[in-house]
Enzyme design. Structure first.
Site, PDB file in Angstrom:
ATOM      1  N   LYS A 208       0.861  -1.188   0.000  1.00  0.00           N
ATOM      2  CA  LYS A 208       0.000   0.000   0.000  1.00  0.00           C
ATOM      3  C   LYS A 208       0.896   1.236   0.000  1.00  0.00           C
ATOM      4  O   LYS A 208       1.932   1.253   0.680  1.00  0.00           O
ATOM      5  CB  LYS A 208      -0.829  -0.066   1.280  1.00  0.00           C
ATOM      6  CG  LYS A 208      -1.898   0.974   1.467  1.00  0.00           C
ATOM      7  CD  LYS A 208      -2.615   0.709   2.809  1.00  0.00           C
ATOM      8  CE  LYS A 208      -3.878   1.530   2.971  1.00  0.00           C
ATOM      9  NZ  LYS A 208      -4.612   1.197   4.218  1.00  0.00           N
TER      10      LYS A 208
ATOM     11  N   SER B 142      -9.580   0.696   3.178  1.00  0.00           N
ATOM     12  CA  SER B 142      -8.825   1.625   2.375  1.00  0.00           C
ATOM     13  C   SER B 142      -7.683   0.981   1.591  1.00  0.00           C
ATOM     14  O   SER B 142      -7.173   1.597   0.658  1.00  0.00           O
ATOM     15  CB  SER B 142      -8.255   2.723   3.277  1.00  0.00           C
ATOM     16  OG  SER B 142      -7.262   2.178   4.141  1.00  0.00           O
TER      17      SER B 142
ATOM     18  N   SER C  67      -9.305  -1.872   7.313  1.00  0.00           N
ATOM     19  CA  SER C  67      -8.813  -1.644   5.952  1.00  0.00           C
ATOM     20  C   SER C  67      -8.068  -2.779   5.279  1.00  0.00           C
ATOM     21  O   SER C  67      -7.808  -2.708   4.089  1.00  0.00           O
ATOM     22  CB  SER C  67      -7.942  -0.399   5.901  1.00  0.00           C
ATOM     23  OG  SER C  67      -8.778   0.718   5.822  1.00  0.00           O
TER      24      SER C  67
HETATM   25  N1  GLN Z   1     -13.005   2.561   6.892  1.00  0.00           N
HETATM   26  C1  GLN Z   1     -12.389   2.896   8.141  1.00  0.00           C
HETATM   27  C2  GLN Z   1     -12.115   4.362   8.196  1.00  0.00           C
HETATM   28  O1  GLN Z   1     -12.268   5.018   7.214  1.00  0.00           O
HETATM   29  C3  GLN Z   1     -11.120   2.109   8.352  1.00  0.00           C
HETATM   30  C4  GLN Z   1      -9.982   2.584   7.546  1.00  0.00           C
HETATM   31  C5  GLN Z   1      -8.685   1.912   7.864  1.00  0.00           C
HETATM   32  O2  GLN Z   1      -8.678   0.857   8.489  1.00  0.00           O
HETATM   33  N2  GLN Z   1      -7.609   2.551   7.463  1.00  0.00           N
HETATM   34  O3  GLN Z   1     -11.739   4.860   9.215  1.00  0.00           O
END
Ligand code: GLN
Length: 473
Positions: free
Chosen positions: A87, A162, A186
């Site tokens: 990532k 994400s 994520s």
């Molecule tokens: N969807 C969650 C958020 O937007 C988790 C994102 C993540 O784990 N980076 O906070």
């Protein structure tokens, strides 16, 4: 153009490493194969921000040469020659690292994150940096400054976020594993939407050094792969104390009692749970029963507050973490005038979701509101930790859905942030509490989309989750 792409079968890491060790397979051939696939997959899914072709080819050639000359201790390299992606939140020295935001489009990292370094030291070859929601803000991959990622099972759908590019590309057969991060789900949500495995380790097991920060007390470097045994292999490579991250631990001797009791939280398995998803999870539960596992219904009463507490706490932490991305210390400069630069740089380059989170975070921390929001959310966090401690006296592993749906259509939720945040209802708790959670495939929907489920464990009991995953694969 067909609306999906082929999901190739991929061997596990150990099998491929053995072929490299025995010289049946050249690292260069393997890396070329994965780079070629990366380019094809990129065209259809937009999974990557940067493909590191020259660098990967040079490293592969070098490694082949070292293997040929016997200059490398192959027994100490569990990831020998294995192509992987990361990532684009992971810093890699001298390599563009964007964090998924336009503000950092031209940032070149000055050093390499611990987790990436450990993979490289174990013999792996980085081939691409994957697309993501900026700074990890999102559940679908659509907020990326570099365009949305598409789900290989249906290119009109999101892959989950994400770590969107990691999930989509690992399913599409690019690389043998992909590093993601998990602050509230994520790695697990994309794993669920793309039909692969992903581990969110215990908070503090894997170093956050050199990983773009979202919310410091939640962020967990995690990863995706195609096989449960790869999960164990990879976590063994990555985990451990890092002097550059004071929140990391070294756990030497953990006595894992091989008890086989699984808990199903009543608060998760309600009438509202999508019947198709409930059904797939039940099938896995039945399989566990027939393998000697005892299944117990449990209750974790504060689960209903977890999502609200999560979004208050992460927004608060992240608004302060973003302060240095001010187009002065980090970010694109747009004006020689200090104030104009500072407000204008962020206004121009930050994506809407980044601005939203900074504003909400600043609001919940502002004078007069701290008690109402931040304090209360912190109390919920403490309660949840206690309730999980209690639950784990009764059971060894907890099973939960990952999402109440399969991959949704691109743009279905992007104009409604609250419905997007609700997607995370089942995943955030593991981060609020700091415990490990493993996303595993549970089957396919009638529409032909992957359904996932998660195994949640006690602190540092990642191996136990992998054992359960192997039973139900
Ligand atoms: N969807 C969650 C958020 O937007 C988790 C994102 C993540 O784990 N980076 O906070």
């Amino acid at each position: 153009m067909s609306n999906s792409i082929e999901i190739p079968k991929i061997d596990n890491i150990e099998t491929i490493v053995e072929k490299i060790k025995s010289k049946e397979l050249k690292v260069l051939d393997l890396v070329i194969e994965h780079l070629e696939r990366a380019k094809l997959v990129q065209e259809k899914t937009n999974s990557f921000i940067t493909i590191l072709e020259d660098q990967a080819l040079a490293n592969a050639k070098e490694l082949d040469l070292q293997i040929e000359k016997g200059e490398v201790d192959i027994e100490s390299k569990p990831l020998l020659g294995i192509p992987f992606t990361a990532k684009d939140l992971y810093l890699v020295k001298d390599t563009k690292t964007t964090f998924g935001t336009k503000l950092m489009e031209n940032f070149v990292a000055p050093y390499t994150s611990t987790v990436v370094q450990k993979c490289l030291d174990a013999g792996a070859i980085l081939i691409a940096k994957a697309n993501l929601d900026p700074f990890g803000y999102g559940s679908s991959g659509e907020s990326s400054g570099y365009g949305p990622t598409k789900n290989p099972y249906d290119l009109e759908r999101v892959p989950g976020g994400s770590s969107s590019g990691s999930g989509a590309s690992i399913a599409a057969g690019v690389g043998l594993f992909s590093l993601g991060t998990d602050t509230g789900g994520s790695v697990r949500l994309p794993a669920s939407f793309c039909g692969v495995y992903a581990l969110k380790p215990t908070y503090g097991h894997n170093s956050r050094y050199g990983v773009g920060v979202y919310a410091s007390s939640f962020d967990t470097p995690g990863f995706f792969s195609r096989h449960p045994e790869d999960i164990k292999l990879l976590e063994d490579v990555m985990k451990g104390r890092d002097e550059n991250d004071a929140t990391t631990y070294e756990i030497d001797h953990l006595e894992i009692k091989n008890n086989k009791t699984i808990g199903l939280p009543r608060e998760f398995f309600t009438e509202d749970l999508n019947p198709e998803i409930k059904d797939k999870i039940n099938q896995k539960v039945e399989l566990l029963k027939s393998n000697g596992y005892e299944i117990k219904e449990i209750s974790i009463p504060s689960l209903k507050y977890a999502l609200a507490a999560y979004y208050v706490l992460v927004m608060a932490e992240t608004s302060s973490n973003r302060a240095r991305y001010d187009a002065v210390r980090y970010g694109e400069k747009i004006s020689d005038d200090y104030e104009e630069n500072m407000s204008g740089g962020r206004a121009q380059f930050f994506e809407d979701e980044v601005k939203r989170r900074i504003m909400v975070g600043t609001y919940v921390l502002s004078a007069g509101y701290g008690d109402q929001y931040y304090q209360k959310a912190s109390i919920v966090r403490t309660k949840l930790k206690k309730e999980f401690d209690e639950a784990f006296k009764e059971v060894d592993v907890i099973i939960s859905p990952i999402a109440n749906e399969t991959a949704f259509k691109i743009e279905e939720k992007s104009s409604d942030p609250v419905s997007m945040y609700l997607t995370d209802i089942y995943t955030v708790t593991a981060n609020v509490v700091g415990i490990p959670a493993l996303a595993i495939p549970a089957g396919m929907s009638l529409e032909g989309l992957p359904i996932g489920m998660q195994l949640i464990g006690k602190k540092f009991h990642e191996d136990q989750l992998v054992d359960v995953a192997k039973v139900v694969r």
